[in-house]
Write an enzyme that holds these catalytic residues in place. Structure first.
Site, PDB file in Angstrom:
ATOM      1  N   SER A   3       1.388  -1.854   0.151  1.00  0.00           N
ATOM      2  CA  SER A   3       0.010  -0.057   0.067  1.00  0.00           C
ATOM      3  C   SER A   3       1.054   1.073  -0.078  1.00  0.00           C
ATOM      4  O   SER A   3       1.829   0.968   0.161  1.00  0.00           O
ATOM      5  CB  SER A   3      -0.938   0.130   1.077  1.00  0.00           C
ATOM      6  OG  SER A   3      -0.186   0.433   2.109  1.00  0.00           O
ATOM      7  N   LYS A   4       0.443   2.655   0.000  1.00  0.00           N
ATOM      8  CA  LYS A   4       1.131   2.988  -0.042  1.00  0.00           C
ATOM      9  C   LYS A   4       1.881   3.418   1.151  1.00  0.00           C
ATOM     10  O   LYS A   4       3.072   4.724   0.920  1.00  0.00           O
ATOM     11  CB  LYS A   4       0.021   4.873   0.125  1.00  0.00           C
ATOM     12  CG  LYS A   4      -0.617   5.093  -0.661  1.00  0.00           C
ATOM     13  CD  LYS A   4       0.163   5.723  -1.827  1.00  0.00           C
ATOM     14  CE  LYS A   4      -0.156   5.954  -3.361  1.00  0.00           C
ATOM     15  NZ  LYS A   4       0.348   5.873  -4.622  1.00  0.00           N
ATOM     16  N   ARG A   5       1.690   3.482   2.031  1.00  0.00           N
ATOM     17  CA  ARG A   5       3.054   3.193   3.301  1.00  0.00           C
ATOM     18  C   ARG A   5       4.411   2.721   3.174  1.00  0.00           C
ATOM     19  O   ARG A   5       5.017   3.148   3.335  1.00  0.00           O
ATOM     20  CB  ARG A   5       2.441   2.544   4.399  1.00  0.00           C
ATOM     21  CG  ARG A   5       1.253   2.809   5.682  1.00  0.00           C
ATOM     22  CD  ARG A   5       1.014   2.009   5.890  1.00  0.00           C
ATOM     23  NE  ARG A   5       0.595   0.684   6.132  1.00  0.00           N
ATOM     24  CZ  ARG A   5       1.284  -0.389   6.251  1.00  0.00           C
ATOM     25  NH1 ARG A   5       2.164  -0.527   7.033  1.00  0.00           N
ATOM     26  NH2 ARG A   5       0.484  -2.110   5.722  1.00  0.00           N
ATOM     27  N   GLU A  14       4.232   6.123 -11.198  1.00  0.00           N
ATOM     28  CA  GLU A  14       4.697   6.766 -10.693  1.00  0.00           C
ATOM     29  C   GLU A  14       5.920   6.644 -10.671  1.00  0.00           C
ATOM     30  O   GLU A  14       7.320   7.657 -10.430  1.00  0.00           O
ATOM     31  CB  GLU A  14       4.311   6.687  -9.208  1.00  0.00           C
ATOM     32  CG  GLU A  14       3.282   7.208  -7.971  1.00  0.00           C
ATOM     33  CD  GLU A  14       2.941   6.888  -6.852  1.00  0.00           C
ATOM     34  OE1 GLU A  14       4.165   7.541  -5.942  1.00  0.00           O
ATOM     35  OE2 GLU A  14       1.992   6.014  -6.758  1.00  0.00           O
TER      36      GLU A  14
END
Ligand code: GLU
Length: 281
Positions: free
Chosen positions: A251-253, A261
């Site tokens: 996840s983004k974490r 990206e």
């Protein structure tokens, strides 16, 4: 038989590195065996899907150098490759299963189902659909239809056990009693994922389904649908999800999760492909 594989993203988000890896494995498999790689957009969740996300996914695949033989922009013998443009097919298939006694109309309200589920959960029990509508008489069905009650279509799960030979995990078997009579067509006439994925895999002649581990629990339902439609099921290979160092779903974490990206950060596509291919080698 030359393999026909597919990558079937739902355009409810960007191209995630996990999805890119699944796409890459399908693509490599097709290219290695002289097969066909199909790209199919699973956009039946109209509220969460968008054309922008579709563009983002196609751009991400192109950046990685993954090309498709059938799908958006290139077309093919099984067009359209957007599920939202194939709704009539799902509706026809669901109706046919009802006519064959393999599925049935369900008039239960969402409120009743929610209340039943909550009551069971409060007692620490799992709830599965109680088949209230399986017992409806033709008269009761006609009355519901005359009153215009919203109706979904549920698949009638047969008794027995369902097993398959997963190409990664080996034999997987479930008792059908653990499965509920799942909805295949919602009351708004949109298919659930189970119906659309199986019908499209049948119509597009998919020979092996290579997808993420998160779908393992769906596969017995899909096998029952293939059997109900009277067609042989493809082979299944469930590949692991990409996890972070902490063994949790990426996840983004953990940093960037979108392929683009990395593109924007200046990574070279070959480096990304190499990393995805070798991860879990
Ligand atoms: N649309 C599904 C997903 O994005 C595809 C699953 C499958 O490959 O069957 O998870």
């Amino acid at each position: 038989m030359t393999p026909r594989v597919r990558f079937a993203p739902s355009p409810t988000g960007y191209l995630h590195v996990g999805g890119a890896r699944t796409a890459l494995f399908n693509w490599l498999y097709a290219r290695r065996h002289g097969g066909t790689f199909i790209l199919r957009i699973e956009d039946t969740d109209v509220e969460r899907s968008s054309a922008e996300m579709v563009t983002g996914i196609l751009d991400g695949l192109r950046w990685l150098g993954i090309d498709w033989d059938e799908g958006p922009d290139v077309g093919g013998p099984h067009a359209p490759y957007f599920q939202a443009q194939r709704l009539d097919r799902y509706q026809r298939a669901a109706t046919q299963l009802v006519e064959q006694g393999k599925a049935y109309y369900c008039y239960c309200s969402a409120d009743r189902l929610r209340a039943e589920r909550e009551r069971a959960e409060a007692c620490g029990e799992a709830w599965k659909y109680d088949r209230a509508c399986l017992a409806l008489t033709p008269g009761a069905i006609a009355a519901h239809d005359a009153a215009g009650t919203a109706r979904a279509i549920r698949f009638r799960v047969p008794e027995g056990r369902t097993s398959f030979e997963d190409q990664v995990h080996g034999t997987i078997e479930v008792d059908n009693a653990t499965l509920e009579d799942f909805v295949i067509l919602r009351s708004d006439r949109y298919p659930t994922y189970h119906l659309s994925v199986v019908l499209d895999d049948v119509e597009m002649g998919v020979t092996e389904v290579i997808r993420g581990d998160d779908h393992i629990s769906n596969t017995p339902k899909h096998l029952l649908l293939f059997a109900a439609m009277g067609v042989p099921a493809p082979r299944f290979a469930h590949v692991p999800l990409i996890l972070g160092q902490d063994k949790k779903r990426l996840s983004k974490r953990h940093g960037a999760t979108s392929v683009m990206e990395y593109a924007r950060a200046g990574y070279l596509p070959d480096a990304m492909v190499n990393f995805l291919a070798l991860l879990g080698w």
